[in-house]
Design a protein around this motif. Structure first.
Motif, PDB file in Angstrom:
ATOM      1  N   ASP A 131    -137.119  42.547  -6.971  1.00  0.00           N
ATOM      2  CA  ASP A 131    -136.024  43.610  -6.593  1.00  0.00           C
ATOM      3  C   ASP A 131    -134.844  42.834  -6.917  1.00  0.00           C
ATOM      4  N   ILE A 133    -133.217  40.514  -5.880  1.00  0.00           N
ATOM      5  CA  ILE A 133    -132.609  39.646  -4.709  1.00  0.00           C
ATOM      6  C   ILE A 133    -132.754  38.196  -4.734  1.00  0.00           C
ATOM      7  N   THR A 160    -126.705  41.561 -12.118  1.00  0.00           N
ATOM      8  CA  THR A 160    -127.461  42.461 -11.216  1.00  0.00           C
ATOM      9  C   THR A 160    -126.507  43.314 -10.196  1.00  0.00           C
ATOM     10  N   LEU A 162    -125.577  41.999  -7.392  1.00  0.00           N
ATOM     11  CA  LEU A 162    -125.971  41.820  -5.921  1.00  0.00           C
ATOM     12  C   LEU A 162    -124.923  40.653  -5.438  1.00  0.00           C
ATOM     13  N   TYR A 276    -120.979  54.825  -9.207  1.00  0.00           N
ATOM     14  CA  TYR A 276    -122.071  54.421  -8.778  1.00  0.00           C
ATOM     15  C   TYR A 276    -122.537  55.728  -8.273  1.00  0.00           C
ATOM     16  N   SER A 290    -134.356  52.426 -11.604  1.00  0.00           N
ATOM     17  CA  SER A 290    -133.591  51.840 -10.275  1.00  0.00           C
ATOM     18  C   SER A 290    -132.033  51.824 -10.417  1.00  0.00           C
ATOM     19  N   ILE A 292    -128.883  49.797  -8.576  1.00  0.00           N
ATOM     20  CA  ILE A 292    -128.353  48.823  -7.606  1.00  0.00           C
ATOM     21  C   ILE A 292    -127.122  49.153  -7.127  1.00  0.00           C
ATOM     22  N   LYS A 293    -126.800  49.345  -5.604  1.00  0.00           N
ATOM     23  CA  LYS A 293    -125.574  49.500  -5.146  1.00  0.00           C
ATOM     24  C   LYS A 293    -124.738  48.320  -5.256  1.00  0.00           C
ATOM     25  N   TYR A 326    -132.309  47.270 -18.793  1.00  0.00           N
ATOM     26  CA  TYR A 326    -130.931  47.618 -18.021  1.00  0.00           C
ATOM     27  C   TYR A 326    -129.853  47.937 -18.985  1.00  0.00           C
TER      28      TYR A 326
END
Length: 352
Positions: A131, A133, A160, A162, A276, A290, A292-293, A326
């Motif tokens: 994921d 993370i 990413t 994140l 987003y 996917s 990602i926020k 990506y």
């Protein structure tokens, strides 16, 4: 006799950013706001006051004062650099010896591993979970397993988008004796910075850049924040006049406009959210895995057919960054975002 390059550099390939005349460039995570247009007269006046026949202030005193005032840190615990890239190379070259272990994570900023190789460190790369993370536990486990001399990572993470919590980062710093080099290049777009407490730790160097939120990628300006012991050592090993006088002058003017910086950050965050939320509406399109926020100024989209989508966007004179499966897409102006969203939607709904 013919001089032979050593094996370390013989087969290196130069960094090759995407070239070409594209109408929309959303590939380099630059700001779409140009302070050079807004403060043209202020910048020109500052540059006109430079004594071109003299070396610049070696300590970048006024610049560090303005940086410290904006971010709420003691300027005595700040070193200015010719971009954060220069500071990374100085740290790896001087604080670590040849063969010392450098721990980084994947995916993360690709240049970390490159600099490790060039400066003859033992690169150890720990893969992130599926994921993407990264937790404090993940980092500490990797440190205990590999016993590195230094750990280098970005937070929020590029690519990413994140972010790791402030508490998790401090937990890492407090539970290892390794040098933690923390790159907060994108932290202006999030709220988990540990910059204000960086000076309290003797194993932490925090890096900042002016190329993202501040919109002055052209002047190449970055900073390191750390404890007095590390700052003194960093000042000893960096080049004496590493930040030129023009960069110092423009940077000082820019940091003298804190309200402008804050408003710019909010405008970029608004653009990021818009991008987003609209790409999110395409989440059920064929091939989308996917999204990602983000806690950065870009979004990170995983696709079954990233190469195809990337090339189709190029045909539309839109350039983004492709990283394996990506696409990393920088937030742009409203017009740029709308063009990207429309083109992406059309491409994703085609039969591939």
């Amino acid at each position: 006799m013919t001089y032979e390059l050593n094996e370390k550099v013989k087969n290196l390939i130069p960094y090759d950013p995407v070239a070409g005349d594209y109408e929309i460039r959303l590939d380099a995570n630059e700001s779409f706001i140009d302070p050079g247009k807004l403060f043209r007269e202020d910048f020109l006046a500052a540059v006109a006051a430079v004594d071109f026949n003299r070396y610049p202030d070696p300590a970048a005193t006024e610049l560090r004062k303005k940086f410290g005032a904006f971010y709420g840190v003691d300027p005595e615990n700040v070193v200015a650099g010719n971009g954060s890239d220069e500071l990374i190379t100085v740290i790896l070259g001087a604080f670590l010896r040849p063969g010392d272990k450098l721990l980084s994570f994947s995916p993360d900023f690709s240049m970390y591993q490159f600099y490790g190789e060039v400066y003859e460190k033992t690169n150890i790369v720990a893969e992130k979970q599926e994921d993407l993370i990264l937790t404090a536990g993940d980092v500490i486990d990797a440190v205990r397993k590999n016993r590195p001399n230094a750990v280098l990572l970005s937070n929020p993470c590029s690519p990413t988008s994140l972010v790791m919590s402030r508490e998790d980062v401090l937990h890492i710093v407090e539970n290892t004796s390794a040098l933690i080099i923390l790159d907060e290049a994108y932290m202006d777009f999030s709220d988990q910075s540990i910059m204000k407490v960086a000076e309290k730790y003797d194993n932490l160097i925090l890096l900042k850049t002016c190329s993202k939120a501040l919109g002055v990628a052209a002047i190449r300006l970055g900073f390191a924040v750390s404890c007095p012991k590390i700052i003194r050592a960093l000042n000893c090993v960096r080049s004496p006049y590493n930040v030129n006088a023009i960069t110092q002058a423009i940077g000082t003017v820019l940091f003298s406009k804190p309200e402008y910086i804050r408003k710019s950050v909010e405008e970029i965050k608004k653009s990021r959210t818009y991008l987003y939320e609209n790409i999110k509406k395409l989440a059920n399109s064929p091939g989308v895995r996917s999204l990602i926020k983000p806690e950065t100024n870009f979004v990170f989209l995983e696709l079954d057919h990233a190469e195809f989508v990337y090339n189709e966007l190029r045909k539309n004179s839109i350039i983004v960054r492709k990283l394996g499966d990506y696409l990393r897409i920088t937030a742009g102006t409203q017009k740029e975002n709308d063009r990207l969203i429309q083109a992406l939607g059309e491409i994703l709904t085609r039969k591939i």
